[in-house]
Design an enzyme around this catalytic site. Structure first.
Site, PDB file in Angstrom:
ATOM      1  N   LYS A  96       0.838  -1.196   0.000  1.00 26.12           N
ATOM      2  CA  LYS A  96       0.000   0.000   0.000  1.00 26.12           C
ATOM      3  C   LYS A  96       0.873   1.246   0.000  1.00 26.12           C
ATOM      4  O   LYS A  96       2.077   1.196   0.250  1.00 26.12           O
ATOM      5  CB  LYS A  96      -0.917  -0.012   1.223  1.00 26.12           C
ATOM      6  CG  LYS A  96      -0.181   0.020   2.556  1.00 26.12           C
ATOM      7  CD  LYS A  96      -1.144  -0.020   3.726  1.00 26.12           C
ATOM      8  CE  LYS A  96      -0.386   0.041   5.048  1.00 26.12           C
ATOM      9  NZ  LYS A  96      -1.295   0.096   6.203  1.00 26.12           N
TER      10      LYS A  96
ATOM     11  N   TYR B 209      15.802  30.664   6.558  1.00 24.19           N
ATOM     12  CA  TYR B 209      14.681  31.470   7.050  1.00 24.19           C
ATOM     13  C   TYR B 209      14.757  31.694   8.552  1.00 24.19           C
ATOM     14  O   TYR B 209      15.054  30.784   9.322  1.00 24.19           O
ATOM     15  CB  TYR B 209      13.350  30.777   6.725  1.00 24.19           C
ATOM     16  CG  TYR B 209      12.923  30.888   5.278  1.00 24.19           C
ATOM     17  CD1 TYR B 209      12.622  32.108   4.712  1.00 24.19           C
ATOM     18  CD2 TYR B 209      12.800  29.742   4.499  1.00 24.19           C
ATOM     19  CE1 TYR B 209      12.220  32.209   3.383  1.00 24.19           C
ATOM     20  CE2 TYR B 209      12.398  29.822   3.168  1.00 24.19           C
ATOM     21  CZ  TYR B 209      12.105  31.057   2.619  1.00 24.19           C
ATOM     22  OH  TYR B 209      11.715  31.150   1.311  1.00 24.19           O
TER      23      TYR B 209
END
Length: 365
Positions: free
Chosen positions: A41, A261
């Site tokens: 999956k 940042y």
């Protein structure tokens, strides 16, 4: 050994060792007396469901689990003879699509059972299914009361062939957790309503809980991809994934200067800062800011500054790294479980977050 790149447009490379995936499956299969399936999956935990499933099939795997119908349909095209079960069942789907592709729904409600039974009537033949029983997870599964309803009225399963009755362990990675024994006991009790039907209990970690958890069908997923099914003990599985990125630029940064940042990291000395083209858009989590580690050759290099969407920065001051050399962000020396600890998540999320911008290379099949 460091790598240099002259491949234009390659921002990062994800190497996936299909031979290791197959070897991990064979190792698990050898320790389990019943059949060992392959859980593929979420695009085989982010590594590519089709190539992974084909490698598993070549190793001898015959049963596979997907989560969603679309996953299973795509898998069927690559594995025409395999048994493919869909964990999320038929709810919200046209059940005829399951039948057309020879897919087996894992049924978790009486309504789903009725829907699949109607499909069997429309097809004029018996259709296979798995039943998922609730033993403590409280997600998708037939509640205990509904199991009693089925036991009291066998006609509710007319037209259906129940191939496997399964449940899902909620704490298998913690052997001492009392939920393991509690779920095993409840599952054993519920199975009295399904005499002679094959059973499925163990996930990757469950396969290491002992013989009592070794039923007819094991469902390993994470262990196939190199994640440790026995946290706190050495990883018994082979590494599968290596993620490398070339250095795009190296900046000289003086004491007190910040990187990235918000200036959340400042240099304490004259430093060499390498920028690579991997960020949170690629599944390299923002939570790794100032905490992750990569490697240049065999030397660990710390991530410094904030992870941004497309870029991350590493302190390579103590190395001879140059632009064009490669840093290893995931690999045998620093695997998905280790990176997950730094990101305050688990290895499952690290692997399933791997983005589509990587150049993927498969080998070892």
């Amino acid at each position: 050994m460091s790598l240099a790149t002259n491949e234009p447009g390659v921002s990062a490379r994800l190497d996936i060792d299909l031979g290791a995936v197959a070897a991990n499956w064979r190792q698990l299969d050898a320790m389990h007396p019943g059949e060992t399936a392959g859980v593929v999956k979420a695009d085989a935990y982010g590594l590519g469901a089709v190539p992974v499933a084909q490698a598993l099939a070549a190793a001898g795997c015959r049963s596979f689990f997907a989560a969603h119908l679309a996953e299973a349909v795509a898998l069927r095209a690559a594995l025409p003879q395999a048994r493919i079960a869909v964990l999320n069942g038929v709810f919200g789907h046209d059940a005829a699509v399951f039948r057309a592709h020879g897919l087996i729904p894992v049924l978790s409600t009486l309504a789903e059972i009725a829907q699949w039974r109607a499909q069997a009537r429309a097809a004029g033949r018996v259709l296979p299914c798995f039943l998922h029983l609730e033993t403590g997870m409280n997600r998708l599964a037939l509640p205990v009361a509904d199991c009693a309803v089925l036991a009291a009225d066998p006609t509710l399963l007319e037209g259906l062939r129940v191939d496997v009755v399964m449940t899902h362990l909620l704490a298998a990675e913690v052997p001492e957790d009392a939920n393991n024994a509690r779920q095993l006991a409840l599952f054993s009790t519920l199975l009295r309503s399904f005499p002679g039907v094959k059973t499925s209990l163990a996930n990757s970690s469950g396969m290491f809980l002992g013989a009592a958890f070794h039923t007819d069908l094991a469902r390993p997923g994470a262990a196939l991809y190199g994640l440790n099914p026995t946290p706190g003990a050495p990883n018994p599985m082979r590494p599968v994934v290596t993620l490398r990125a070339p250095i795009l630029q190296i900046r000289e940064v003086g004491p007190g200067e910040s990187v990235g940042y918000n200036g959340v990291w400042r240099a304490a000395r004259n430093s060499r800062i390498a920028t690579v083209g991997v960020g949170y858009a690629d599944g390299y989590h923002r939570s790794l800011t100032n905490s992750a580690t990569a490697c240049f050759d065999d030397t660990p290099v710390p991530l410094v500054g904030r992870v941004s969407m497309d870029l991350s920065t590493f302190d390579v001051t103590d190395t001879q790294a140059r632009p064009g050399d490669w840093l290893t962000l995931l690999g045998p020396r620093h695997d998905a479980d280790a990176l997950a600890a730094q990101a305050q998540t688990n290895g499952y999320e690290i692997l399933t977050s791997l983005g589509q911008r990587y150049q993927r290379r498969y080998f070892g099949a």
